[in-house]
Scaffold this motif. Sequence first.
Motif, PDB file in Angstrom:
ATOM      1  N   PRO A  22       1.017  -1.172   0.223  1.00 44.95           N
ATOM      2  CA  PRO A  22       0.176   0.043   0.028  1.00 44.95           C
ATOM      3  C   PRO A  22       0.928   1.218  -0.070  1.00 44.95           C
ATOM      4  O   PRO A  22       1.942   1.275   0.419  1.00 44.95           O
ATOM      5  CB  PRO A  22      -0.775   0.017   1.285  1.00 44.95           C
ATOM      6  N   ILE A  23       0.277   2.114  -0.892  1.00 42.96           N
ATOM      7  CA  ILE A  23       1.201   3.457  -0.588  1.00 42.96           C
ATOM      8  C   ILE A  23       0.504   4.297   0.510  1.00 42.96           C
ATOM      9  O   ILE A  23      -0.608   4.657   0.539  1.00 42.96           O
ATOM     10  CB  ILE A  23       0.829   4.134  -2.032  1.00 42.96           C
ATOM     11  N   VAL A  24       1.517   4.652   1.228  1.00 43.11           N
ATOM     12  CA  VAL A  24       1.021   5.417   2.454  1.00 43.11           C
ATOM     13  C   VAL A  24       1.471   6.828   2.348  1.00 43.11           C
ATOM     14  O   VAL A  24       0.844   7.687   2.798  1.00 43.11           O
ATOM     15  CB  VAL A  24       1.874   4.866   3.910  1.00 43.11           C
ATOM     16  N   THR A  25       2.533   7.288   1.573  1.00 47.08           N
ATOM     17  CA  THR A  25       3.018   8.612   1.468  1.00 47.08           C
ATOM     18  C   THR A  25       3.253   8.704  -0.164  1.00 47.08           C
ATOM     19  O   THR A  25       3.805   7.834  -0.651  1.00 47.08           O
ATOM     20  CB  THR A  25       4.362   8.900   2.080  1.00 47.08           C
ATOM     21  N   LEU A  26       2.935   9.756  -0.696  1.00 47.10           N
ATOM     22  CA  LEU A  26       3.173  10.038  -2.016  1.00 47.10           C
ATOM     23  C   LEU A  26       3.790  11.529  -2.034  1.00 47.10           C
ATOM     24  O   LEU A  26       2.853  12.334  -1.764  1.00 47.10           O
ATOM     25  CB  LEU A  26       1.969  10.004  -2.914  1.00 47.10           C
ATOM     26  N   LEU A  27       4.893  11.615  -2.855  1.00 47.69           N
ATOM     27  CA  LEU A  27       5.342  13.119  -3.071  1.00 47.69           C
ATOM     28  C   LEU A  27       5.263  13.610  -4.678  1.00 47.69           C
ATOM     29  O   LEU A  27       5.604  12.529  -5.277  1.00 47.69           O
ATOM     30  CB  LEU A  27       6.883  12.997  -2.855  1.00 47.69           C
ATOM     31  N   VAL A  28       4.712  14.583  -4.531  1.00 50.37           N
ATOM     32  CA  VAL A  28       4.571  15.262  -6.114  1.00 50.37           C
ATOM     33  C   VAL A  28       5.596  16.016  -6.287  1.00 50.37           C
ATOM     34  O   VAL A  28       5.674  17.297  -5.642  1.00 50.37           O
ATOM     35  CB  VAL A  28       3.283  15.667  -6.381  1.00 50.37           C
ATOM     36  N   THR A  29       6.772  16.055  -7.154  1.00 48.93           N
ATOM     37  CA  THR A  29       7.779  17.110  -7.431  1.00 48.93           C
ATOM     38  C   THR A  29       8.066  17.097  -8.772  1.00 48.93           C
ATOM     39  O   THR A  29       7.983  16.227  -9.685  1.00 48.93           O
ATOM     40  CB  THR A  29       8.639  16.771  -6.355  1.00 48.93           C
ATOM     41  N   SER A  30       8.970  18.148  -9.057  1.00 48.32           N
ATOM     42  CA  SER A  30       9.470  18.217 -10.651  1.00 48.32           C
ATOM     43  C   SER A  30      10.610  19.486 -10.266  1.00 48.32           C
ATOM     44  O   SER A  30      10.805  19.985  -9.396  1.00 48.32           O
ATOM     45  CB  SER A  30       8.392  19.102 -11.373  1.00 48.32           C
ATOM     46  N   ALA A  31      11.468  19.425 -11.393  1.00 52.04           N
ATOM     47  CA  ALA A  31      12.804  20.055 -11.262  1.00 52.04           C
ATOM     48  C   ALA A  31      12.337  21.752 -11.388  1.00 52.04           C
ATOM     49  O   ALA A  31      13.176  22.547 -10.988  1.00 52.04           O
ATOM     50  CB  ALA A  31      13.453  19.809 -12.386  1.00 52.04           C
ATOM     51  N   LYS A  32      11.198  22.192 -11.842  1.00 49.93           N
ATOM     52  CA  LYS A  32      10.936  23.594 -12.156  1.00 49.93           C
ATOM     53  C   LYS A  32       9.747  24.096 -11.742  1.00 49.93           C
ATOM     54  O   LYS A  32       8.815  23.249 -11.467  1.00 49.93           O
ATOM     55  CB  LYS A  32      11.040  23.949 -13.826  1.00 49.93           C
ATOM     56  N   ALA A  33       9.517  25.327 -11.524  1.00 50.06           N
ATOM     57  CA  ALA A  33       8.392  26.028 -10.982  1.00 50.06           C
ATOM     58  C   ALA A  33       7.268  25.926 -12.154  1.00 50.06           C
ATOM     59  O   ALA A  33       7.790  25.848 -13.601  1.00 50.06           O
ATOM     60  CB  ALA A  33       8.538  27.229 -10.499  1.00 50.06           C
ATOM     61  N   GLY A  34       5.947  26.046 -12.061  1.00 46.81           N
ATOM     62  CA  GLY A  34       5.096  26.037 -13.003  1.00 46.81           C
ATOM     63  C   GLY A  34       4.762  24.715 -13.845  1.00 46.81           C
ATOM     64  O   GLY A  34       4.192  24.866 -14.749  1.00 46.81           O
ATOM     65  N   GLU A  35       5.138  23.632 -13.217  1.00 48.06           N
ATOM     66  CA  GLU A  35       4.940  22.381 -13.996  1.00 48.06           C
ATOM     67  C   GLU A  35       3.610  21.679 -13.664  1.00 48.06           C
ATOM     68  O   GLU A  35       3.330  20.629 -14.169  1.00 48.06           O
ATOM     69  CB  GLU A  35       6.201  21.609 -13.937  1.00 48.06           C
ATOM     70  N   GLY A  36       2.976  22.075 -12.632  1.00 49.11           N
ATOM     71  CA  GLY A  36       1.763  21.800 -11.976  1.00 49.11           C
ATOM     72  C   GLY A  36       1.859  20.616 -11.123  1.00 49.11           C
ATOM     73  O   GLY A  36       0.956  19.904 -10.593  1.00 49.11           O
ATOM     74  N   LYS A  37       2.830  20.806  -9.828  1.00 48.64           N
ATOM     75  CA  LYS A  37       2.733  20.133  -8.955  1.00 48.64           C
ATOM     76  C   LYS A  37       1.768  20.087  -8.103  1.00 48.64           C
ATOM     77  O   LYS A  37       0.877  19.230  -7.501  1.00 48.64           O
ATOM     78  CB  LYS A  37       4.239  20.662  -8.149  1.00 48.64           C
ATOM     79  N   SER A  38       1.314  21.475  -7.796  1.00 43.73           N
ATOM     80  CA  SER A  38       0.193  21.762  -6.763  1.00 43.73           C
ATOM     81  C   SER A  38      -0.975  21.383  -7.601  1.00 43.73           C
ATOM     82  O   SER A  38      -2.040  20.744  -6.794  1.00 43.73           O
ATOM     83  CB  SER A  38       0.417  23.489  -6.346  1.00 43.73           C
ATOM     84  N   THR A  39      -1.376  21.695  -8.540  1.00 45.92           N
ATOM     85  CA  THR A  39      -2.341  21.149  -9.145  1.00 45.92           C
ATOM     86  C   THR A  39      -2.750  19.658  -9.115  1.00 45.92           C
ATOM     87  O   THR A  39      -3.760  19.217  -8.911  1.00 45.92           O
ATOM     88  CB  THR A  39      -2.373  21.879 -10.757  1.00 45.92           C
ATOM     89  N   THR A  40      -1.638  18.915  -9.638  1.00 48.81           N
ATOM     90  CA  THR A  40      -1.843  17.472  -9.630  1.00 48.81           C
ATOM     91  C   THR A  40      -2.013  17.137  -8.082  1.00 48.81           C
ATOM     92  O   THR A  40      -2.794  16.071  -8.102  1.00 48.81           O
ATOM     93  CB  THR A  40      -0.239  16.923 -10.226  1.00 48.81           C
ATOM     94  N   ALA A  41      -1.043  17.671  -7.265  1.00 47.97           N
ATOM     95  CA  ALA A  41      -1.426  17.101  -5.796  1.00 47.97           C
ATOM     96  C   ALA A  41      -2.543  17.364  -5.399  1.00 47.97           C
ATOM     97  O   ALA A  41      -3.497  16.475  -4.596  1.00 47.97           O
ATOM     98  CB  ALA A  41      -0.273  17.745  -4.948  1.00 47.97           C
ATOM     99  N   LEU A  42      -3.290  18.412  -5.489  1.00 46.67           N
ATOM    100  CA  LEU A  42      -4.524  18.758  -5.108  1.00 46.67           C
ATOM    101  C   LEU A  42      -5.615  17.980  -5.846  1.00 46.67           C
ATOM    102  O   LEU A  42      -6.642  17.259  -5.295  1.00 46.67           O
ATOM    103  CB  LEU A  42      -4.998  20.248  -5.466  1.00 46.67           C
ATOM    104  N   ASN A  43      -5.667  17.833  -7.086  1.00 50.91           N
ATOM    105  CA  ASN A  43      -6.546  17.007  -7.921  1.00 50.91           C
ATOM    106  C   ASN A  43      -6.610  15.431  -7.591  1.00 50.91           C
ATOM    107  O   ASN A  43      -7.550  14.936  -7.264  1.00 50.91           O
ATOM    108  CB  ASN A  43      -6.523  17.198  -9.354  1.00 50.91           C
TER     109      ASN A  43
END
Length: 136
Positions: A22-43
């Motif tokens: 089971p996945i307990v923790t998931l990190l959404v990240t990328s190399a640059k700003a503006g690539e949709g990390k927050s949008t992806t994490a929120l959705n």
Amino acid sequence: IEADAYRNLRASLIGSSARYGPIVTLLVTSAKAGEGKSTTALNLATTCARAGERTLLMDVDLRRPSLAGVFLDVDDDEAAHYLGLVDVLKGDLPWQRTVTRTDIPNLPQPGHTHRRAAGRLAGGRLGSGLKPEARP
């Protein structure tokens, strides 16, 4: 169409959990700003919560947090008065005291990270607030 993409992403994660556990923790990240990390994490968090999974979405960007106003209508100055991640990292509060309810079942909102958060950590006891939770 976008909702389908996040449901498909959730299904893929569930499929991988069958193989790896089971996945307990998931990190959404990328190399640059503006690539949709927050949008992806929120959705993705919203999709999981609506599917009945207990979900906690945390914005841990101490320099440019972007999720503070999503569930609670606050600006940066108002967010400074809310307890949040920095208070937990400094050891001032247990993380459970910073979580509030949202309109989405299974998706509570953790405390806010305001834009001056990194400066508040200077000289503090970084990490001491997480140690009790990390014990086996």
